[in-house]
Motif scaffolding. Structure first.
Motif, PDB file in Angstrom:
ATOM      1  N   VAL A 165     -39.574 -13.554 -11.732  1.00 34.69           N
ATOM      2  CA  VAL A 165     -40.537 -14.423 -11.028  1.00 34.69           C
ATOM      3  C   VAL A 165     -41.917 -14.416 -11.675  1.00 34.69           C
ATOM      4  O   VAL A 165     -42.802 -15.150 -11.231  1.00 34.69           O
ATOM      5  CB  VAL A 165     -40.674 -14.050  -9.527  1.00 34.69           C
ATOM      6  CG1 VAL A 165     -39.329 -14.132  -8.825  1.00 34.69           C
ATOM      7  CG2 VAL A 165     -41.296 -12.674  -9.344  1.00 34.69           C
ATOM      8  N   LYS A 169     -46.446 -13.029  -9.378  1.00 34.05           N
ATOM      9  CA  LYS A 169     -45.651 -13.171  -8.156  1.00 34.05           C
ATOM     10  C   LYS A 169     -45.004 -11.830  -7.786  1.00 34.05           C
ATOM     11  O   LYS A 169     -44.947 -11.450  -6.613  1.00 34.05           O
ATOM     12  CB  LYS A 169     -44.593 -14.248  -8.368  1.00 34.05           C
ATOM     13  CG  LYS A 169     -44.140 -14.920  -7.106  1.00 34.05           C
ATOM     14  CD  LYS A 169     -45.215 -15.814  -6.533  1.00 34.05           C
ATOM     15  CE  LYS A 169     -44.945 -16.085  -5.060  1.00 34.05           C
ATOM     16  NZ  LYS A 169     -45.973 -16.947  -4.458  1.00 34.05           N
ATOM     17  N   MET A 188     -39.766 -19.983  -6.847  1.00 36.64           N
ATOM     18  CA  MET A 188     -40.167 -18.934  -7.796  1.00 36.64           C
ATOM     19  C   MET A 188     -39.016 -18.472  -8.696  1.00 36.64           C
ATOM     20  O   MET A 188     -39.138 -17.484  -9.417  1.00 36.64           O
ATOM     21  CB  MET A 188     -40.858 -17.768  -7.082  1.00 36.64           C
ATOM     22  CG  MET A 188     -40.042 -17.015  -6.095  1.00 36.64           C
ATOM     23  SD  MET A 188     -40.945 -15.589  -5.433  1.00 36.64           S
ATOM     24  CE  MET A 188     -41.073 -16.021  -3.702  1.00 36.64           C
TER      25      MET A 188
END
Ligand code: 2NE
Length: 275
Positions: A165, A169, A188
């Motif tokens: 991701v 993130k 994501m």
């Protein structure tokens, strides 16, 4: 699908059908949290699937819904049996044996697909992360809780999550311990697709059947190649193991062994030094 029970366990259901194995964590009253026994059983089932040459794809999922109507893939380590040094097994030994299972899922030369309905949280989130593919039900919820409950997974749970991701993130997921819905997970790159919960298994079987039409050796080499990029020397070992397997399958490789058994010099001159 006509699933057949492959072996009986206490905490999981292990079934097979037409080249597909299915491992279902069966502790819905705990949102499918795992205890050491659950993990040992999962390891045993995955190992069986690895050994069974008729199996090419392994589905991993959680039993549900529970009697309260809620679904869970897996909510991580069972906190009620967490002791001072790990999760306590029936003999009183503290364990983190889920790490062994993580490595097996990662390196098994077959395609693993997580079917996520409801919660994939904590160590349960890491299990879906490690599967090659993840299919989410519309009600799926993803997240890490470690820093909230006094735990963390600094192995695949951190570094591989960041590969999947991105660093920003991954740090958000671990530092804030928020929950993310299926749509956010798709955005994501944490899951491959979203389907209504009642179609989750059928979709998993469909993906599995598509994979099963492909070349087993091509798939195993690709999986090892994807892993090698992230897994350092362990990843290279996996990839190189596949090269050795392929070499054994050639006449050139077999000549070396045969010459030894025949007590003669090997004759490799018939094999070209390709460009
Ligand atoms: C999963 C979640 C968010 C669900 O929430 P909700 O509100 O839907 O359900 P509830 O009421 O919290 O849970 C239902 C029942 O399941 C048990 C609960 O205690 C409850 O039991 P009763 O009160 O009905 O008796 N339950 C749920 N998760 C459990 C767990 N992991 N262990 C033991 N019992 C559990 C919500 O339940 C939640 O946040 N669960 C905890 C998630 C969590 O923090 N997991 C551990 C992370 S650490 C880890 O997994 C780990 C690691 O970091 C490193 C190595 C290995 C493992």
């Amino acid at each position: 699908t006509q699933w057949q029970i492959a072996k009986k366990y206490e905490d999981i259901i292990y079934q097979k059908w037409n080249g597909i194995a299915k491992v279902t964590i069966n502790r819905p009253h705990k949102r499918n949290a795992f205890r050491p026994k659950t993990v040992f059983e999962m390891y045993d089932a995955f190992y069986d699937a690895r050994e069974d040459s008729s199996i090419g794809v392994i589905l991993l999922t959680g039993a549900g819904p529970h009697t309260d109507g809620k679904y869970a893939f897996c909510s991580g380590g069972d906190q009620s049996i967490r002791g001072k040094a790990g999760y306590i097994d029936d003999e009183g030994v503290p364990r983190l044996n889920v790490l062994d299972l993580q490595r097996l899922i990662r390196s098994i030369p077959k395609v693993t697909i997580a079917l996520v309905a409801g919660y994939a949280i904590g160590g349960g989130h890491v299990l879906h992360l490690l599967c090659d593919l993840s299919i989410a039900a519309e009600n799926a919820i993803f997240g890490q809780t470690g820093p909230k409950v006094g735990s963390f997974d600094g192995g695949f749970g951190a570094s591989y999550l960041a590969r999947v991701v991105g660093q920003k993130k991954a740090r958000e997921i671990w530092f804030l311990c928020r929950q993310y819905n299926a749509e956010e997970a798709l955005q994501m790159g944490l899951v491959n697709c979203i389907v209504p919960v009642e179609q989750l298994e059928a979709e998993g079987v469909k993906w599995a059947q598509e994979v099963l039409q492909k070349s087993p050796i091509a798939i195993r080499c690709l999986k090892a190649a994807f892993n090698a990029d992230c897994d350092g020397q362990a990843g290279l070992q996996e990839l190189a193991g596949n090269a050795t397997l392929l070499y054994y399958m050639t006449e050139e490789g077999a000549e070396g062994k045969q010459a030894f058994l025949d007590k003669r010099q090997p004759d490799f001159r018939q094999y070209p030094w390709l460009p």
